[in-house]
Design an enzyme around this catalytic site. Sequence first.
Site, mmCIF file in Angstrom:
data_model
loop_
_atom_site.group_PDB
_atom_site.id
_atom_site.type_symbol
_atom_site.label_atom_id
_atom_site.label_comp_id
_atom_site.label_asym_id
_atom_site.label_seq_id
_atom_site.Cartn_x
_atom_site.Cartn_y
_atom_site.Cartn_z
ATOM 1 N N LYS A 161 26.486 -11.311 17.667
ATOM 2 C CA LYS A 161 27.397 -10.591 18.623
ATOM 3 C C LYS A 161 28.578 -11.663 18.825
ATOM 4 C CE LYS A 161 25.032 -6.700 19.412
ATOM 5 N NZ LYS A 161 25.707 -5.327 19.184
ATOM 6 N N ASN A 190 31.681 -5.546 18.638
ATOM 7 C CA ASN A 190 31.522 -4.376 19.681
ATOM 8 C C ASN A 190 33.044 -4.305 20.286
ATOM 9 O OD1 ASN A 190 28.443 -5.939 20.005
ATOM 10 N ND2 ASN A 190 28.638 -3.480 20.096
ATOM 11 N N ASP A 241 31.294 1.419 13.973
ATOM 12 C CA ASP A 241 30.023 1.715 14.940
ATOM 13 C C ASP A 241 30.573 2.707 16.069
ATOM 14 O OD1 ASP A 241 27.804 2.044 16.448
ATOM 15 O OD2 ASP A 241 27.521 -0.008 16.899
ATOM 16 N N LYS A 265 23.749 5.626 14.384
ATOM 17 C CA LYS A 265 22.681 5.605 15.344
ATOM 18 C C LYS A 265 22.436 6.941 15.834
ATOM 19 C CE LYS A 265 24.302 1.023 17.290
ATOM 20 N NZ LYS A 265 25.429 0.613 18.204
HETATM 21 MG MG LIG Z 1 27.460 -2.060 16.764
#
Ligand SMILES: [Mg+2]
Length: 344
Positions: A161, A190, A241, A265
């Site tokens: 991350k 992110n 994402d 996801k």
């Molecule tokens: Mg992600």
Amino acid sequence: MKIKDLRFTEKKWDFVKPFHIANNVSTSKVNIEVELVLSDGTVGLGESSSSFRVNGESEAAIFQLQKEILEMIKDLDVRDYRKVFAKLDAYSRTAPSLKAAIQFATLHAFSRSISTPVYQILGGMKDFVETDKTVSIGSLEETVHDAKEIFDAGHKVIKMKVGEDVKSDVARVLAVNDEIKGVRYVIDANTGYTTKEALRFIDAMYRNDVPVGIFEQPVPAEDFEGLKIIRQGSMYPVGADESAKTKYDVMRLIKEGAVDYVNIKLMKSGLSDALAIVEMCNSAGIGLMIGCMSESGIGVSQSVHFAAGTGAFTYHDLDSHLLLKDVDPVGFRQEKDRQYPILF
Ligand SMILES: [Mg+2]
């Protein structure tokens, strides 16, 4: 095999250590466990791990949908699971994680009724998948320590991350890359960088020969133009994402040539949109990874069965049960980084 009842139970899970991603730290998570009951008493299981940050969902609000959804799917036969999926598609925008849980519970009830694991109902392309494990944002020492632990546990892909500060992010990744050889990295910002910061970061990776498999979601979800610019300026594949929730988002990403990879996801898309996204990306030559969003054992199982059944993914980031305390795998067996889906 008709649906008779739907039961929701809240479950709270604590993280082993605070999970720190760009501009967000979590210490615990409340999920909804779904039981879908058939006329003969067979129960199908599912799990919703809602996300306000990604989906705009509120766990308390989706808990209230039990009656409304039961009314919609009551008396449908789970053998006709596409009919149940179609009803649940109405919840793409309001409660995608609940849509995922109920769609999986439908397949799971069907699976129990015919003693065939869900991954085989979905096609049975693989017997197991290999997951990465995630290092959250922390000090340099912590980062190196956590990455070594993941490597020693047998993972061949490490997810890191980043996204809060380019300079320290670069230093952390380079420190890990100096210590560990023979792994690949999925690097996830992110949404934390600007386009210029993302280009600065990925240039440092290239100059130092870091084996990056995917540079995931460098910029905000809505910034398709930024993704496109970074894709053109990056020697590494760029992935979406937070930008890729529904099949409609993915269709736009493909049309605009914005990414090399999509991170599916189930909590963002449900099984129905996830199936559509797999086919769209296959047709367009876009790579696929599958991720998770703080699901416990049942929730991760949903994705293990989906990934093994479709066999569609190059990267598997199905580690949230390893990041939460006291979670046992349900519906799969974990051996080092391998996850074997089973009848459960
Ligand atoms: Mg992600």
